[in-house]
Design a protein around this motif. Structure first.
Motif, PDB file in Angstrom:
ATOM      1  N   LEU A 178     -12.301 -33.935 -10.513  1.00  0.00           N
ATOM      2  CA  LEU A 178     -13.227 -34.482  -9.544  1.00  0.00           C
ATOM      3  C   LEU A 178     -12.821 -35.891  -9.190  1.00  0.00           C
ATOM      4  CD1 LEU A 178     -16.863 -33.410 -10.366  1.00  0.00           C
ATOM      5  CD2 LEU A 178     -15.335 -32.611  -8.601  1.00  0.00           C
ATOM      6  N   VAL A 179     -12.848 -36.166  -7.945  1.00  0.00           N
ATOM      7  CA  VAL A 179     -12.514 -37.499  -7.496  1.00  0.00           C
ATOM      8  C   VAL A 179     -13.551 -38.474  -8.058  1.00  0.00           C
ATOM      9  CG1 VAL A 179     -12.350 -38.896  -5.433  1.00  0.00           C
ATOM     10  CG2 VAL A 179     -11.427 -36.606  -5.453  1.00  0.00           C
ATOM     11  N   ASP A 180     -13.086 -39.686  -8.420  1.00  0.00           N
ATOM     12  CA  ASP A 180     -13.970 -40.652  -9.063  1.00  0.00           C
ATOM     13  C   ASP A 180     -15.254 -40.918  -8.284  1.00  0.00           C
ATOM     14  OD1 ASP A 180     -11.485 -42.823 -10.628  1.00  0.00           O
ATOM     15  OD2 ASP A 180     -12.428 -40.944 -11.235  1.00  0.00           O
ATOM     16  N   PHE A 212     -17.328 -50.442   0.571  1.00  0.00           N
ATOM     17  CA  PHE A 212     -16.055 -50.651  -0.110  1.00  0.00           C
ATOM     18  C   PHE A 212     -14.944 -49.793   0.454  1.00  0.00           C
ATOM     19  CE2 PHE A 212     -17.674 -53.603  -3.000  1.00  0.00           C
ATOM     20  CZ  PHE A 212     -18.970 -53.226  -3.274  1.00  0.00           C
ATOM     21  N   SER A 213     -15.200 -49.207   1.621  1.00  0.00           N
ATOM     22  CA  SER A 213     -14.189 -48.390   2.306  1.00  0.00           C
ATOM     23  C   SER A 213     -13.588 -47.332   1.405  1.00  0.00           C
ATOM     24  CB  SER A 213     -13.032 -49.260   2.823  1.00  0.00           C
ATOM     25  OG  SER A 213     -13.525 -50.345   3.538  1.00  0.00           O
ATOM     26  N   LEU A 214     -14.406 -46.737   0.559  1.00  0.00           N
ATOM     27  CA  LEU A 214     -13.869 -45.711  -0.328  1.00  0.00           C
ATOM     28  C   LEU A 214     -13.619 -44.439   0.474  1.00  0.00           C
ATOM     29  CD1 LEU A 214     -16.318 -46.220  -3.300  1.00  0.00           C
ATOM     30  CD2 LEU A 214     -14.059 -47.220  -2.972  1.00  0.00           C
ATOM     31  N   PRO A 215     -12.439 -43.878   0.339  1.00  0.00           N
ATOM     32  CA  PRO A 215     -12.165 -42.651   1.071  1.00  0.00           C
ATOM     33  C   PRO A 215     -12.992 -41.497   0.509  1.00  0.00           C
ATOM     34  CG  PRO A 215     -10.300 -43.248  -0.303  1.00  0.00           C
ATOM     35  CD  PRO A 215     -11.279 -44.341  -0.445  1.00  0.00           C
ATOM     36  N   PHE A 259     -15.790 -48.928  -8.545  1.00  0.00           N
ATOM     37  CA  PHE A 259     -14.768 -48.573  -9.520  1.00  0.00           C
ATOM     38  C   PHE A 259     -14.664 -49.624 -10.605  1.00  0.00           C
ATOM     39  CE2 PHE A 259     -14.159 -44.986  -7.392  1.00  0.00           C
ATOM     40  CZ  PHE A 259     -13.156 -44.864  -6.449  1.00  0.00           C
ATOM     41  N   GLN A 260     -14.940 -50.876 -10.223  1.00  0.00           N
ATOM     42  CA  GLN A 260     -14.867 -51.935 -11.209  1.00  0.00           C
ATOM     43  C   GLN A 260     -16.136 -51.953 -12.057  1.00  0.00           C
ATOM     44  OE1 GLN A 260     -14.508 -55.830  -9.582  1.00  0.00           O
ATOM     45  NE2 GLN A 260     -13.851 -56.712 -11.499  1.00  0.00           N
ATOM     46  N   THR A 291     -16.294 -48.966 -14.509  1.00  0.00           N
ATOM     47  CA  THR A 291     -15.006 -48.599 -15.075  1.00  0.00           C
ATOM     48  C   THR A 291     -15.143 -47.934 -16.441  1.00  0.00           C
ATOM     49  OG1 THR A 291     -12.847 -49.451 -15.670  1.00  0.00           O
ATOM     50  CG2 THR A 291     -14.682 -50.921 -15.979  1.00  0.00           C
ATOM     51  N   ALA A 327     -13.870 -44.205 -17.335  1.00  0.00           N
ATOM     52  CA  ALA A 327     -12.811 -44.069 -18.328  1.00  0.00           C
ATOM     53  C   ALA A 327     -13.077 -42.892 -19.246  1.00  0.00           C
ATOM     54  CB  ALA A 327     -12.688 -45.352 -19.145  1.00  0.00           C
ATOM     55  N   GLU A 374     -10.310 -54.003 -15.964  1.00  0.00           N
ATOM     56  CA  GLU A 374     -10.904 -53.799 -17.284  1.00  0.00           C
ATOM     57  C   GLU A 374     -10.230 -52.708 -18.078  1.00  0.00           C
ATOM     58  OE1 GLU A 374     -14.165 -55.425 -14.629  1.00  0.00           O
ATOM     59  OE2 GLU A 374     -12.563 -53.944 -14.488  1.00  0.00           O
ATOM     60  N   ASN A 375     -10.004 -51.581 -17.445  1.00  0.00           N
ATOM     61  CA  ASN A 375      -9.391 -50.462 -18.139  1.00  0.00           C
ATOM     62  C   ASN A 375      -7.884 -50.465 -17.888  1.00  0.00           C
ATOM     63  OD1 ASN A 375      -8.671 -48.103 -19.312  1.00  0.00           O
ATOM     64  ND2 ASN A 375      -9.901 -46.771 -18.000  1.00  0.00           N
ATOM     65  N   GLU A 420      -5.981 -41.649  -9.904  1.00  0.00           N
ATOM     66  CA  GLU A 420      -6.692 -42.629  -9.082  1.00  0.00           C
ATOM     67  C   GLU A 420      -6.570 -43.989  -9.738  1.00  0.00           C
ATOM     68  OE1 GLU A 420     -10.444 -41.227  -6.642  1.00  0.00           O
ATOM     69  OE2 GLU A 420     -10.457 -40.350  -8.629  1.00  0.00           O
ATOM     70  N   ARG A 426      -6.175 -48.161 -10.130  1.00  0.00           N
ATOM     71  CA  ARG A 426      -6.790 -49.262  -9.422  1.00  0.00           C
ATOM     72  C   ARG A 426      -5.761 -50.311  -9.049  1.00  0.00           C
ATOM     73  NH1 ARG A 426     -11.439 -51.857 -12.110  1.00  0.00           N
ATOM     74  NH2 ARG A 426     -11.294 -53.055 -10.210  1.00  0.00           N
ATOM     75  N   ASN A 447      -6.805 -47.181  -0.907  1.00  0.00           N
ATOM     76  CA  ASN A 447      -7.302 -48.525  -1.238  1.00  0.00           C
ATOM     77  C   ASN A 447      -6.821 -49.024  -2.580  1.00  0.00           C
ATOM     78  OD1 ASN A 447      -8.728 -47.909   1.021  1.00  0.00           O
ATOM     79  ND2 ASN A 447     -10.739 -48.013   0.101  1.00  0.00           N
TER      80      ASN A 447
END
Lengths: 237, 282
Positions: free
Chosen positions: A19-21, A40-43, A222-223, A226, A230, B63-64, B112, B114, B135
């Motif tokens: 699955l995409v994040d 955030f312009s996430l695709p 994503f940040q 995270t 993970a 971070e990761n 994916e 970063r 991105n």
């Protein structure tokens, strides 16, 4: 690997191994709205993401089924090209074009692509800022091929002054009043509809005085998440 | 501080990282010191070092560490990239970057990341192109003739010579570990630059021959938990060392000094990942 679902059942997505994040975050409610994805312009790579946020509000409309042919030594090979516009009548539109051997497959595919191509539409006022937004914030134009469609702010009550196809797209975007002006071979519906979509997408690309204030940058999803991302992907999540 | 910078620049000079090519792109002009009489452009290593530090800070800000992917299609950079990944906990893609690895979620090798670190914008252009779709910011070692399209942080340096690439990855890795605090004046990094240099297959085999026996004995040691399956592979996994190709056996000799450096956050997993990627390479 990937097992194709019928597209109708949401359970098919649980069979996806990878699955995409963005999808993971959306599913678990880490991302609260589509606007975060746009910010955030996430695709958007999976249409289910859009369904999670807009779900039932999203309506689709088949603009045209166009038979296209290819010549083979045994005659012509016909396929059907479906143009589908998807929108929630409240600030989001998407356009999908899909070609397939059967009409139904084409439409289904186009709906999926339309959902993935969803874009926020900025609406504004013509004059006094009373009541809800109702028209385009400024004059915007979109082009595709030879067709260029120009959207112009209109006073309340004007309605959408446009040809059938751009009108439908504008309605689904949630625009109540709008003047339009188009140029080029507008009877190529494919190009006209893409041009209108492009014009609507451009509404958020336009710098107006309200946006002059300096942006305070936030952490992207994503940040921020995270640690959550993970964690290894459990099947179905 | 200044001493380290001086030493590092001396290392870059020794590795000839300051030598560009006979062509220079407009974007790279700002990093060039001057053009030699034989036509070769020479980099200003001070700027190279600054960019290295900037890149290290960006890497540390993720971070990761597993979200960082280092890439090298060319053989000269492969060892550097793998070592970088092992020591910082990142991931490495060595050899061919399968198109769609970043964009096609249905693909087996879908990732994916970063952040992307690239050895050569020209040969690794596929990775850079896909990063643009998704991105993903890109850090690249750029030469004077490199096109900077799609690159966010360019580290101006010679990316043609094997010593140069090795030293660049060595410095980048060390700067990252320093920024993280894993390595400092109190606990210095005792990994040699040579570990990052590309070795010709014949060289690697020569060095491997005597070490292979040592490795075999090392592995037979029952103290290692879970050493059931394939000898070298499993032992290396458990000890956090990179995959058991003969050349890495050199590390076994320097075992005591390797421990601190080879045990970053995701050390074990990184080693396993390296072992996976390694299958195709050496």
């Amino acid at each position: 690997m990937y097992i194709k679902g019928t597209g109708k059942h949401d359970s098919c997505c649980s069979l996806l191994l990878r699955l995409v994040d963005v999808r993971r975050l959306a599913w678990h409610g880490k991302i609260k709205s589509l606007e975060q994805i746009f910010l955030f312009s996430l695709p958007i790579k999976e249409y289910q993401i859009v369904d999670t946020f807009l779900g039932s509000a999203l309506k689709d409309e088949v603009m045209k089924i166009m038979p296209v042919q290819k010549q083979t030594r045994a005659g012509q090979r016909t396929r059907f090209k479906a143009f589908v516009v998807v929108g929630d009548y409240n600030g989001h539109v998407g356009l999908g074009v899909k070609c397939a051997k059967e009409v139904a497959t084409a439409i289904r595919g186009a709906i999926i692509l339309a959902k993935m191509a969803i874009v926020p539409v900025r609406r504004g006022y013509w004059g006094n800022k009373i009541g809800p937004v109702h028209t385009v914030p400024g004059k915007v134009t979109g082009t595709c091929g030879s067709v260029s469609v120009r959207l112009i702010p209109a006073p309340r009550g004007a309605g959408i002054v446009a040809a059938r196809t751009p009108k439908k797209v504008l309605q689904m975007a949630g625009i109540v009043d709008c003047y339009t002006s188009s140029r080029g071979t507008t009877r190529t519906l494919g190009n006209t509809v893409k041009a209108t979509y492009a014009a609507l997408a451009a509404t958020y690309g336009f710098l107006t005085p309200e946006l002059w204030k300096e942006t305070v940058f936030q952490k992207g999803p994503f940040q921020e998440f995270t640690d959550f991302l993970a964690k290894p992907v459990i099947k179905g999540h | 501080m200044a001493d380290q910078r001086g030493n590092d620049v001396a290392l870059l000079l020794a590795a000839q990282s300051h030598l560009g090519t006979k062509n220079c792109t407009a974007h790279m002009e700002r990093y060039v010191h001057k053009r030699r009489s034989d036509g070769i452009f020479v980099f200003n290593l001070g700027r190279t070092y600054e960019k290295l530090q900037l890149a290290a800070r960006v890497i540390v800000a993720i971070e990761n560490p597993q979200d960082v992917v280092a890439i090298s299609a060319r053989p000269y950079g492969q060892r550097g990239v793998l070592k970088f990944a092992t020591y910082t906990g990142a991931r490495a893609t060595v050899g061919r970057h399968t198109p769609g690895a970043f964009t096609n979620q249905l693909q087996k090798g879908f990732e994916e990341p970063r952040l992307l670190i690239v050895t050569d914008p020209r040969t690794d252009h596929q990775a850079i192109k896909e990063a643009a779709y998704m991105n993903i910011p890109v850090i690249a070692f750029t030469d004077t003739d490199s096109d900077l399209a799609g690159i966010d942080i360019a580290i101006p340096a010679n990316n043609k010579g094997k010593h140069s690439i090795g030293v660049l990855f060595y410095l980048l890795t060390r700067l990252v570990l320093q920024a993280r605090g894993t390595v400092s004046a109190a606990s210095p990094w005792d990994v040699m630059v040579d570990m990052f240099f590309y070795r010709e297959p014949e060289e690697a085999k020569e060095e491997a021959a005597p070490e292979a026996e040592a490795a075999a004995e090392y592995v037979a040691d029952a103290a290692f938990p879970g050493a059931e399956e394939g000898a070298g592979f499993d032992a290396s996994y458990n000890t956090g060392f990179p995959a058991a190709a003969p050349e890495f056996a050199t590390g076994f000799d320097a075992a005591p000094s390797f421990e601190p450096a080879a045990a970053p956050a995701a050390g074990g997993d990184a080693a396993f990942a390296q072992a996976q990627d390694f299958g195709g390479g050496f």
